[in-house]
Design a protein around this motif. Sequence first.
Motif, PDB file in Angstrom:
ATOM      1  N   TYR A 148       1.095  -1.274  -0.012  1.00 50.33           N
ATOM      2  CA  TYR A 148       0.020   0.028   0.124  1.00 50.33           C
ATOM      3  C   TYR A 148       0.862   1.118   0.045  1.00 50.33           C
ATOM      4  CZ  TYR A 148      -3.989  -2.885   0.726  1.00 50.33           C
ATOM      5  OH  TYR A 148      -5.058  -3.699   0.779  1.00 50.33           O
ATOM      6  N   ALA A 149       2.021   1.205   0.813  1.00 52.00           N
ATOM      7  CA  ALA A 149       2.921   2.418   0.779  1.00 52.00           C
ATOM      8  C   ALA A 149       3.230   2.535  -0.591  1.00 52.00           C
ATOM      9  CB  ALA A 149       4.138   2.060   1.493  1.00 52.00           C
ATOM     10  N   GLY A 150       3.794   1.474  -1.353  1.00 52.01           N
ATOM     11  CA  GLY A 150       4.270   1.737  -2.881  1.00 52.01           C
ATOM     12  C   GLY A 150       3.237   2.395  -3.605  1.00 52.01           C
ATOM     13  N   LEU A 151       1.794   1.904  -3.430  1.00 49.35           N
ATOM     14  CA  LEU A 151       0.847   2.713  -4.280  1.00 49.35           C
ATOM     15  C   LEU A 151       0.467   4.086  -3.855  1.00 49.35           C
ATOM     16  CD1 LEU A 151      -2.115  -0.090  -4.076  1.00 49.35           C
ATOM     17  CD2 LEU A 151      -1.060   1.037  -6.183  1.00 49.35           C
ATOM     18  N   ALA A 152       0.919   4.529  -2.619  1.00 44.99           N
ATOM     19  CA  ALA A 152       0.223   5.788  -2.334  1.00 44.99           C
ATOM     20  C   ALA A 152       1.561   6.806  -2.369  1.00 44.99           C
ATOM     21  CB  ALA A 152      -0.418   5.760  -0.965  1.00 44.99           C
ATOM     22  N   LEU A 153       2.682   6.564  -1.650  1.00 40.97           N
ATOM     23  CA  LEU A 153       3.607   7.360  -1.327  1.00 40.97           C
ATOM     24  C   LEU A 153       4.054   8.237  -2.580  1.00 40.97           C
ATOM     25  CD1 LEU A 153       6.193   5.698   1.179  1.00 40.97           C
ATOM     26  CD2 LEU A 153       4.548   7.785   1.492  1.00 40.97           C
ATOM     27  N   PRO A 154       4.660   7.750  -3.424  1.00 37.61           N
ATOM     28  CA  PRO A 154       4.872   8.370  -4.792  1.00 37.61           C
ATOM     29  C   PRO A 154       3.966   9.267  -5.223  1.00 37.61           C
ATOM     30  CG  PRO A 154       5.214   6.060  -5.055  1.00 37.61           C
ATOM     31  CD  PRO A 154       4.381   6.226  -3.929  1.00 37.61           C
ATOM     32  N   LEU A 155       2.782   9.199  -4.850  1.00 38.38           N
ATOM     33  CA  LEU A 155       1.681  10.169  -5.415  1.00 38.38           C
ATOM     34  C   LEU A 155       1.517  11.216  -4.430  1.00 38.38           C
ATOM     35  CD1 LEU A 155      -0.684   7.492  -7.194  1.00 38.38           C
ATOM     36  CD2 LEU A 155       0.991   9.291  -8.291  1.00 38.38           C
ATOM     37  N   ILE A 156       2.146  11.119  -3.176  1.00 38.13           N
ATOM     38  CA  ILE A 156       1.345  12.124  -2.210  1.00 38.13           C
ATOM     39  C   ILE A 156       2.208  13.391  -2.163  1.00 38.13           C
ATOM     40  CG2 ILE A 156       1.944  12.697   0.240  1.00 38.13           C
ATOM     41  CD1 ILE A 156       0.944   9.691   0.907  1.00 38.13           C
TER      42      ILE A 156
END
Lengths: 352, 282
Positions: free
Chosen positions: B146-154
Motif C-alpha cells: 500500500y505504501a508503494g501505491l500511495a507514497l509516490p503520489l503524495i
Amino acid sequence: MAGVNFSDVRKVYPGGVEAVKGVTFDVPDGAFCVLVGPSGCGKSTLLRMVAGVETVSAGAIKIGERVVNDIEPADRDIAMVFQNYALYPHMTVYNNMAYGLRNRKVPKPEIDRLVRDAAKILEISDYLDRKPRALSGGQRQRVAMGRAIVRQPKVFLFDEPLSNLDAKLRVSMRVEIKKLQKSFATTSIYVTHDQLEAMTLADMLVVMNAGLVEQIGVPLAVYEKPTTTFVAAFIGAPPMNLLRVQAEELAGIGGLRAVPAEGGIVGIRPEDLDLAPVGSAPEGAVALPLTVEAAERVGPESFVYGTLDRGGTVIVRLPGQAVPSIGEKATAVARHGKLHIFAADGRKRLDS
Amino acid sequence: MVERNRFGNLVPHLVLWIGIIIVAFPVYLAFVASTYDQATIANGQMPLLPGTHFFENYYRTIFIGTSGTTREPVGQMLFNSAVMALSIALGKIAISIISAYAIVYFRFRFRMAAFWLIFITLMLPVEVRIYPTYKIAADLNLLDTYAGLALPLIASATATLLFRQFFMTVPEELVEASRIDGAGPFRFFQDTLLPLSRTNMAALFVILFIYGWNQYLWPLLITTRDDMQTIVIGIKKMIVTSDAITEWQIVMATAMLAMLPPVAVVVLMQRLFVRGLVETEK
Ligand SMILES: Nc1ncnc2c1ncn2[C@@H]1O[C@H](COP(=O)(O)OP(=O)(O)OP(=O)(O)O)[C@@H](O)[C@H]1O
Ligand SMILES: [Mg+2]
C-alpha cells in the motif's frame, strides 16, 4: 504595574526603511500615553516593538525594570487591541477571550470567572456564544477590548482601535476606554492619528513626525505651547495659521529677547483671531488685512477662510453664525498674548 | 434571479435535460447490463429495462470475482482502491498544509529555494518521472504494498500552492494576536490555522480522493499480485481476454461499484466542498 521606558529605540525594516530613528521617553506607571502623528511616522512600529511583534533594531525598551527586547510577546505581560480587532474568526466570543488564559494554564473556573467579569464590564455577556462574524463592528471592538482586559496585563497597547467605527460610536467608545483605563490604572499606550482622540484620552501626549518624537507633554500644554511648527499645525483643528515674517516685523511684534536676522514664523490659532472692519484695528495689535474667500457655518461656530493682502491664507474661527460675505474685505486681529513665534526653520519656539 | 416567464424557463430546462440524458444514459445502460445473465449480453441484445440477476451478479462480483481473468473478488479491489485513494488524499493534505505553513510563516535559509523546488515539481507529474520513481519504489521493496501505491503520489505542489495562497490571505494580526495570547507556532497552527482551513481541506479532499481513486498508470506498474490491484486496474483486466468470453455483467457491476465511492464522497462533502471553493471563513 509597570511603566514603559524607551531609550534610543530605533527600527530599520528589512529593505532599509528607517521607521523609528531614535526615540527616548518614559511612560510613567499607570499613565495613558497617546502616540499621535501623521500616517507613516512610525507610531505603529513603535507600539509593535513594545508588543514584541516587531524586533527592536537598536536601543532598549523596558517594561517595569525589565528590558524586553528579546522577550517573547506572550511573556511581556502586555495586551494589544488591533485596528481590525484580529479576533479569531472560528472561535466564539467566549473562547476568543479565554484563549490567552488557557494557553497560560489558568484553572478553568478562574477562566470562567474572568471572562464573565470582563464580559459584564463591556456589556457583551449576551454574545458570549456567538462567533465574531455575527457581531457588529462596535461589538467586535468590545470583544477585542475584552480579550485585552481579561488577562489583566501590565500594559495595554492600542493601535487605532476606534478608526473602523462610525463617528458617534467612536466618541462613546473613547469615553469608555478612558473610564476603563482609569479604573484599572493600567499603563496604556494608544496610537491614533485623530488629534481629537489624542487630546481627550491622553495623560501624556507624544507627537511623532518621520520616526522622531517632536514633542511630549500634557495635551493642553502641547496645545498651548507647541515647540515646533509641525506640532503647531498638527494639533488643533482647524490648524494654526503660520505666517512667515521678516526680522523687522518680528521686532515690531515684540516679546522676543533677540530677533533673528532671518526672520521667523508667527503662529496664530484660528480662535485667537477676530474679524474687524477694515481700518478699525486697535492700535498696536497684530492686524492682517484680508479678502474673504469662503465661510463655513457648522452651527455653534463658523470658519472664515481669507487671502491675506500680504500673501498667504488664514483661517478665522468665529463664535456663532454671523459671517462676512464672500469677497468682502476685513481685518483679522490677533488677541493679545496669543501669538506663537518660531524660528525660520520651524524647528524651535522662540518665545517662552 | 430575475423571475422569467414560462417559455423563458422552458428552453434552459430542455437544454439541461438533454445534457443530463447524454451524460446519464451510458451509466444507466451499464447498470442495466449488470442485471442480466451472461447469455443475454453475449447474444448482442441490449435491453433497456433492468433484468432479474441484480443480486446474483453483484454478490458474485463483490465476493467471488470473474471465473477466468482476474479471479480476485471485487470487494478486495474496492478495499485496495479505498486505501490508496484515502492515503493519497489525506497524505497530500497533511504534507502540503505543513509545507505551506513552513513556507509562509517561517523565515529560514533557503526558504525561497524550497518554495521554488516545490513549484518546479509541478512540471514533473508521475508520468514524466515514472522510471526513476519505479526504480526507487522497487529498491525500497515497495512493490505490491500500500505504501508503494500511495507514497509516490503524495508529494503535491498544487495543494501546497493552494494552501500557501490561502495562508497569505490570513491577516498578519491573527498571528500576532496568537503570539500575544501565548500560542507558539504549533498551537497557532492547530488552534487557528487548521480550523480556518477546514473548508479548503474539504474541497481538496474531494478533488484528491477522486484523483487517487482514478489512478491507473502507477498502480498498473507497481502491483503485480492480484490481491493488490485496484478496481480501475481490475476492470481493465476483466476485459482483456483473447480466449475467453468477457463476463460483461460482472464488468458492468464492477464499473458501477467503482463509481460509488467517489460519488458518495462528493455527495457527502458537497456542502463543505462548495463553501471551500467559493468562500473563506474569515
Ligand atoms: N513590514 C514593513 N516593512 C518595511 N517597511 C515598513 C513595514 N511596516 C511599516 N513600514 C514603513 O515604516 C514606516 C512607519 O510605518 P508605521 O506603520 O509605523 O506608520 P504609522 O505611523 O503607524 O502610520 P499609520 O498612521 O498610517 O498607521 C512607513 O514608512 C512604512 O512604510
Ligand atoms: Mg499604524
